[in-house]
Scaffold this active site. Structure first.
Site, PDB file in Angstrom:
ATOM      1  N   LEU A  73       0.800  -1.229   0.000  1.00  0.00           N
ATOM      2  CA  LEU A  73       0.000   0.000   0.000  1.00  0.00           C
ATOM      3  C   LEU A  73       0.833   1.280   0.000  1.00  0.00           C
ATOM      4  O   LEU A  73       0.464   2.263   0.639  1.00  0.00           O
ATOM      5  CB  LEU A  73      -0.988   0.008   1.182  1.00  0.00           C
ATOM      6  CG  LEU A  73      -2.045  -1.088   1.172  1.00  0.00           C
ATOM      7  CD1 LEU A  73      -2.908  -1.005   2.433  1.00  0.00           C
ATOM      8  CD2 LEU A  73      -2.940  -0.992  -0.059  1.00  0.00           C
ATOM      9  N   ASN A 126     -11.016  -1.219   0.278  1.00  0.00           N
ATOM     10  CA  ASN A 126     -10.100  -2.359   0.194  1.00  0.00           C
ATOM     11  C   ASN A 126     -10.080  -3.094   1.530  1.00  0.00           C
ATOM     12  O   ASN A 126      -9.430  -2.658   2.484  1.00  0.00           O
ATOM     13  CB  ASN A 126      -8.707  -1.870  -0.193  1.00  0.00           C
ATOM     14  CG  ASN A 126      -7.790  -3.017  -0.555  1.00  0.00           C
ATOM     15  OD1 ASN A 126      -8.135  -4.181  -0.351  1.00  0.00           O
ATOM     16  ND2 ASN A 126      -6.631  -2.692  -1.084  1.00  0.00           N
ATOM     17  N   CYS A 129      -6.339  -6.449   1.019  1.00  0.00           N
ATOM     18  CA  CYS A 129      -4.897  -6.393   0.682  1.00  0.00           C
ATOM     19  C   CYS A 129      -4.152  -7.444   1.505  1.00  0.00           C
ATOM     20  O   CYS A 129      -4.176  -7.396   2.732  1.00  0.00           O
ATOM     21  CB  CYS A 129      -4.329  -5.006   0.973  1.00  0.00           C
ATOM     22  SG  CYS A 129      -2.542  -4.965   0.723  1.00  0.00           S
TER      23      CYS A 129
HETATM   24  C1  SIN Z   1      -0.473  -3.539  -2.250  1.00  0.00           C
HETATM   25  O1  SIN Z   1      -0.246  -2.327  -2.285  1.00  0.00           O
HETATM   26  O2  SIN Z   1       0.130  -4.283  -1.475  1.00  0.00           O
HETATM   27  C2  SIN Z   1      -1.486  -4.147  -3.148  1.00  0.00           C
HETATM   28  C3  SIN Z   1      -2.859  -3.713  -2.798  1.00  0.00           C
HETATM   29  C4  SIN Z   1      -3.813  -4.836  -2.633  1.00  0.00           C
HETATM   30  O3  SIN Z   1      -3.476  -6.008  -2.892  1.00  0.00           O
HETATM   31  O4  SIN Z   1      -4.938  -4.600  -2.221  1.00  0.00           O
END
Ligand code: SIN
Length: 303
Positions: A73, A126, A129
């Site tokens: 993220l 989200n 993640c």
């Molecule tokens: C990430 O930034 O790790 C990916 C985001 C996600 O898988 O929701």
């Protein structure tokens, strides 16, 4: 002319092709290749309350027909996004989806309030993640926590709310039903599938975070299956994603039940991927004498 427009939770997209969060940044790099207004919508890189540097490298690994990522993220924080990225995105001529990740319910509410005020068209929540220790997937594996995150966002959002579901669960339909009951206007799926690679010479995991999320063509059949299952379980629309790289892939997700389709990992190979997917989808519709893209949604004929 084929009508490519689709209605995603009350927001009319000029075509069903969205770019997936985390694969398009905030759009700048891609504007050198084509007019961003050609896209159905842009889903921006996931936002947190505070700026995040993400996980240490290596955090991307190639796999057969896909990639593993453990980005964690990385983002400039919601205030920076609202002040510096939204003015650019707002004049892009397409719909803007903000993807938000909270560590707490209060953070989800704050994020929803801020991106709504900044003028986004939709919010993607989200809860899936797999790459962060706090928040992330922890919200999305139980119906109760998934519903709580949804309700916290709905409390503050002034635009439709899409909840992004994880495939890393035993029954995705239970989570989909829970977020629908909590007020979600749509769901998006699938986020990445938790995976791992090991370097057999060093005996070390390839990713510094040990594990990461698998995306790309390898996950397409899982996405089709889960979209089909969720479409049978809920009434709210679905933004489908998972390995889409062609118009036929997009049609497949729509037949399974998706109203719109996000292109993600394919962008790392070809920045024009969403434009090609849109054009191939249009050609498919014309070839099959289907006058409107929306007619594809859920039109699979299961045995
Ligand atoms: C990430 O930034 O790790 C990916 C985001 C996600 O898988 O929701």
């Amino acid at each position: 002319m084929t009508d490519l427009r689709v209605n995603l939770a009350g927001v009319m997209l000029k075509n069903p092709i969205v770019v997936a969060s985390g694969t398009f940044g905030f759009g700048h790099e891609f504007a050198d290749y084509y007019d961003l207004s050609e896209l159905g919508a842009i889903c921006a890189k996931g936002l947190t309350v505070a700026k995040k540097d993400g996980n240490p490298p290596p955090r991307i690994a190639e796999t057969p027909s896909g990639i593993l990522n453990s980005v964690g993220l990385q983002n400039p924080g919601v205030d920076y996004f609202c002040a510096h990225e939204m003015p650019y995105l707002k004049q892009s001529g397409t719909k803007i989806i903000a993807n938000i990740s909270g560590n707490t319910l209060d953070e989800f509410t704050e994020l929803a309030e801020k991106v709504s005020a900044a003028g986004v068209d939709l919010i993607e929540v989200n809860i899936s993640c797999p790459n962060v220790k706090c928040g992330g997937l922890a919200w999305g594996t139980q119906p109760e926590s998934a519903a709580a995150a949804t309700a916290a966002v709905k409390k503050a959002a002034t635009v439709p709310v899409i909840v992004k579901l994880s495939p890393n669960v035993t029954d995705i339909t239970a989570i989909a039903r829970a977020v629908e009951a909590a007020g979600a206007d749509a769901v998006s799926l699938i986020n990445t599938i938790l995976g791992m690679r090991i370097d057999v010479n060093t005996r070390r995991p390839v990713l510094r975070n040990n594990m990461g999320g698998l995306s790309g063509p390898a996950v397409l059949p899982v996405a089709v299956r889960m979209i089909y299952q969720v479409a049978c379980a809920v009434k709210i629309p679905i933004l489908g994603m998972g390995g889409v790289a062609s118009g036929a892939d997009a049609a497949e997700l729509m037949l399974a039940g998706a109203t719109a389709v996000a292109v993600g990992t394919a962008l790392f190979q070809n920045p024009y991927a969403p434009i090609h997917v849109r054009d191939e989808l249009q050609a498919y519709l014309e070839q099959h004498n289907i006058p409107a893209a929306s007619a594809l949604t859920g039109a699979v004929m299961p045995y």
